[in-house]
Write an enzyme that holds these catalytic residues in place. Structure first.
Site, short mmCIF file in Angstrom:
data_model
loop_
_atom_site.label_atom_id
_atom_site.label_comp_id
_atom_site.label_asym_id
_atom_site.label_seq_id
_atom_site.Cartn_x
_atom_site.Cartn_y
_atom_site.Cartn_z
N TRP A 34 0.82 -1.22 0.00
CA TRP A 34 0.00 0.00 0.00
C TRP A 34 0.85 1.27 0.00
O TRP A 34 1.88 1.31 0.68
CB TRP A 34 -0.85 0.00 1.28
N ASP A 37 0.14 9.19 1.00
CA ASP A 37 0.75 10.51 0.74
C ASP A 37 2.19 10.52 0.23
O ASP A 37 3.04 9.79 0.76
CB ASP A 37 0.82 11.34 2.03
N GLN A 53 4.15 7.41 2.09
CA GLN A 53 3.52 6.62 3.13
C GLN A 53 3.32 5.21 2.58
O GLN A 53 2.73 5.02 1.50
CB GLN A 53 2.16 7.23 3.51
N TRP A 61 -3.90 0.13 4.32
CA TRP A 61 -3.20 1.05 5.20
C TRP A 61 -2.82 0.29 6.48
O TRP A 61 -3.60 -0.52 6.98
CB TRP A 61 -4.12 2.24 5.52
N SER A 97 3.28 11.19 7.72
CA SER A 97 3.77 12.08 6.68
C SER A 97 4.70 13.18 7.19
O SER A 97 4.65 13.57 8.36
CB SER A 97 2.59 12.73 5.95
N ARG A 164 0.20 16.91 13.14
CA ARG A 164 1.03 16.06 12.26
C ARG A 164 1.42 16.70 10.94
O ARG A 164 0.96 17.76 10.57
CB ARG A 164 0.29 14.76 11.99
N ASP A 165 2.25 15.93 10.21
CA ASP A 165 2.67 16.20 8.83
C ASP A 165 3.56 17.43 8.72
O ASP A 165 3.23 18.40 8.00
CB ASP A 165 1.45 16.33 7.90
N TRP A 304 -9.31 8.54 0.36
CA TRP A 304 -9.77 7.80 1.54
C TRP A 304 -11.24 7.46 1.39
O TRP A 304 -12.00 8.27 0.87
CB TRP A 304 -9.59 8.64 2.82
C1 FRU Z 1 -3.19 12.12 4.99
C2 FRU Z 1 -2.78 11.39 6.26
C3 FRU Z 1 -1.77 12.22 7.04
C4 FRU Z 1 -1.03 11.19 7.84
C5 FRU Z 1 -0.98 10.05 6.86
C6 FRU Z 1 -0.98 8.68 7.51
O1 FRU Z 1 -3.61 11.31 3.96
O2 FRU Z 1 -3.92 11.12 7.04
O3 FRU Z 1 -2.34 13.23 7.83
O4 FRU Z 1 0.24 11.61 8.23
O5 FRU Z 1 -2.09 10.18 6.01
O6 FRU Z 1 -0.70 7.68 6.60
#
Ligand code: FRU
Length: 489
Positions: A34, A37, A53, A61, A97, A164-165, A304
């Site tokens: 899989w 991002d 990811q 996922w 991410s 995050r990210d 998603w």
């Molecule tokens: C966005 C997300 C990010 C997170 C990642 C997890 O698609 O939800 O916020 O870091 O995917 O895989």
């Protein structure tokens, strides 16, 4: 290192189990399993690097790793060993991410450590920000003092969980980090942190706040200069539907504004948001700049919550990236163009000029992996367009409805997989409509009027659905149509 070797071994031993039917030919996918991002997109030591990811063990996922690929031209990618494997205290359940930055010839990755704190995985988690670095851009060492930003540094007015990210960039002598978050009351927002040495970070301010229309949580922020303005991009979860757009549960949007870096505030009109891509499958875009001075963007070309045929049918892979795109600012709006390097892979040119149509006409070329460029003009027709990936009972319709000024991407009869239509307002330019369409086995990307609007989507037609037709309801003219196979060996 052992962990990386184990993952690599697993991938190499299982690669032959991939079902190739829907694998794309000129878009990046994971080597196995899989992906979602794009992460750490950067031009570093003569190569474009793109991380992503990745759950290398399964087409769903799961525990997020960072996959890694490099390219000289953004089209032909080579896989490198997995860059980040989760499992340390500070990234126990996932390396989420983040982004990359070069400093003193070293490559630094910033990413979110995801940690479950209880049995309900949708609620019981925390997130911290981590650093890993590399001298060669291949093997990464996690910083011994991770996390570099922990829960204690989350400000009062922010969610204690969604944090995050990290997107890191340099301005003047400081490095800055953006983090996606929300205010705990259902509005997305972006936090700003600052550092000199990339290791010690201080909170500056809430850089930007969304409202009740712009989604409940903001993920994957990005901020960059374009001309004399700044662009903020965010991926907004549960953004409200607006007429003709925002049908997807989550959408990536942008704002154009002005950054006051000393105060740590982005001045913008929160209601002035625009979709980055009007199709079905586009999320979590990330940008970088390169030595040609271009602002480049890549996104996950899936969504998603939508069904994914390669996952459901045991193909052992899921997820692909969009074609990298160049971003331009024209009259206060962003334009997106496919990177010019893709033109080096054009083969078998097919050309039509001055074709009058009234009804539907198959054109004398076909394929499942090509670029098609077409200009319609002077049409009195109420509707005109193209049908691609046509076969027995299958077709993907790209149409223009003149009286409603609507461009429509219709995948209701595209094959298996998710269905639906996406519509977007487009005005004809001097009575012309120009399209550049990229088809790649299970994807379609449509650049309308030189990139004024873009629509991307995944489709899953059968192998034999390769015909192409042009059609109109009423008289219409095609000034030119060029088609090239895209061949990457
Ligand atoms: C966005 C997300 C990010 C997170 C990642 C997890 O698609 O939800 O916020 O870091 O995917 O895989």
């Amino acid at each position: 290192m052992k962990k990386i070797k184990d993952v690599e071994k697993y991938i190499q031993e299982n690669k032959s189990r991939l079902n190739l039917q829907y694998r794309l030919k000129y878009h990046l996918m994971g080597e196995y399993g899989w992906i979602n991002d794009p992460n750490g997109f950067i031009y570093y030591k003569d190569n474009y690097h793109l991380f992503y990811q990745h759950n290398p063990y399964d087409a769903v996922w799961g525990p997020m790793h960072w996959g890694h690929a490099i390219s000289k031209d953004l089209v032909k990618w080579n896989y490198l060993p997995i860059a980040l494997v989760p499992g340390d205290d500070f990234d126990k359940d996932g390396c989420f991410s983040g982004s990359a930055i070069e400093k003193d010839n070293m490559l630094y990755l910033f990413y979110t450590g995801h940690i479950y704190t209880g049995p309900d995985r949708s609620k019981d988690y925390k997130q911290v920000q981590n650093l890993a670095y590399s001298k060669d851009g291949i093997y990464f060492i996690k910083y011994s003092k991770n996390p570099v930003i922990g829960e204690k540094q989350i400000p009062e007015e922010a969610s204690k969980k969604d944090f995050r990210d990290p997107k890191v960039f340099k301005k003047g002598q400081y490095h800055y980090m953006l983090l996606g978050s929300n205010d705990g009351k259902g509005h997305g927002q972006i936090l700003l942190y600052k550092s000199i040495d990339l290791k010690k970070w201080n909170f500056v301010d809430i850089l930007a706040r969304g409202n009740e229309k712009t989604g409940k949580n903001w993920e994957c922020p990005d901020l960059f200069d374009l001309e004399d303005r700044q662009v903020l991009m965010v991926s907004a979860e549960y953004i409200k539907t607006r007429e003709n757009d925002f049908y997807s549960t989550h959408s990536s949007i942008y704002f154009i504004g002005d950054l006051d870096i000393d105060r740590g505030i982005f001045n913008f009109d929160v209601d002035g948001y625009q979709l980055i891509d009007y199709g079905f499958d586009f999320y979590a875009p990330q940008t970088t700049n390169d030595k040609l001075g271009r602002r480049l963007m890549v996104a996950w070309m899936d969504m998603w919550g939508e069904s994914k045929p390669t996952q459901e049918r045991g193909h052992n892979w899921a997820g692909a990236m969009t074609l990298p795109r160049e971003i331009l600012l024209v009259n206060g709006k962003l334009y997106f163009r496919p990177i010019k390097e893709i033109e080096n892979y054009r083969k078998n040119h097919y050309k039509l000029v001055n074709l009058e149509i009234d009804g539907e006409k198959n054109i004398n070329t076909y394929g499942d992996c090509y670029e098609l460029e077409v200009e319609f003009e002077g049409c009195k027709a109420e509707e005109f367009g193209l049908k691609i990936r046509k076969g027995d009972n299958e077709e993907t319709i790209l149409s223009y409805k003149r009286y409603e000024s609507l461009f429509i991407f219709d995948r209701n009869k595209s094959g298996i997989g998710p269905k639906g239509q996406r519509k977007i307002n487009v005005d004809l330019k001097n009575n012309k409509l120009k399209l550049r369409i990229f088809v790649d086995v299970s994807s379609v990307e449509i650049f309308i009027n030189d990139g004024e609007k873009v629509m991307s989507g995944r489709i899953y037609p059968s192998k034999d659905s390769v015909n192409i037709s042009v059609y109109s309801k009423g008289k219409c003219k095609i000034n030119y149509l060029n088609k090239w196979d895209i061949v990457v060996d």
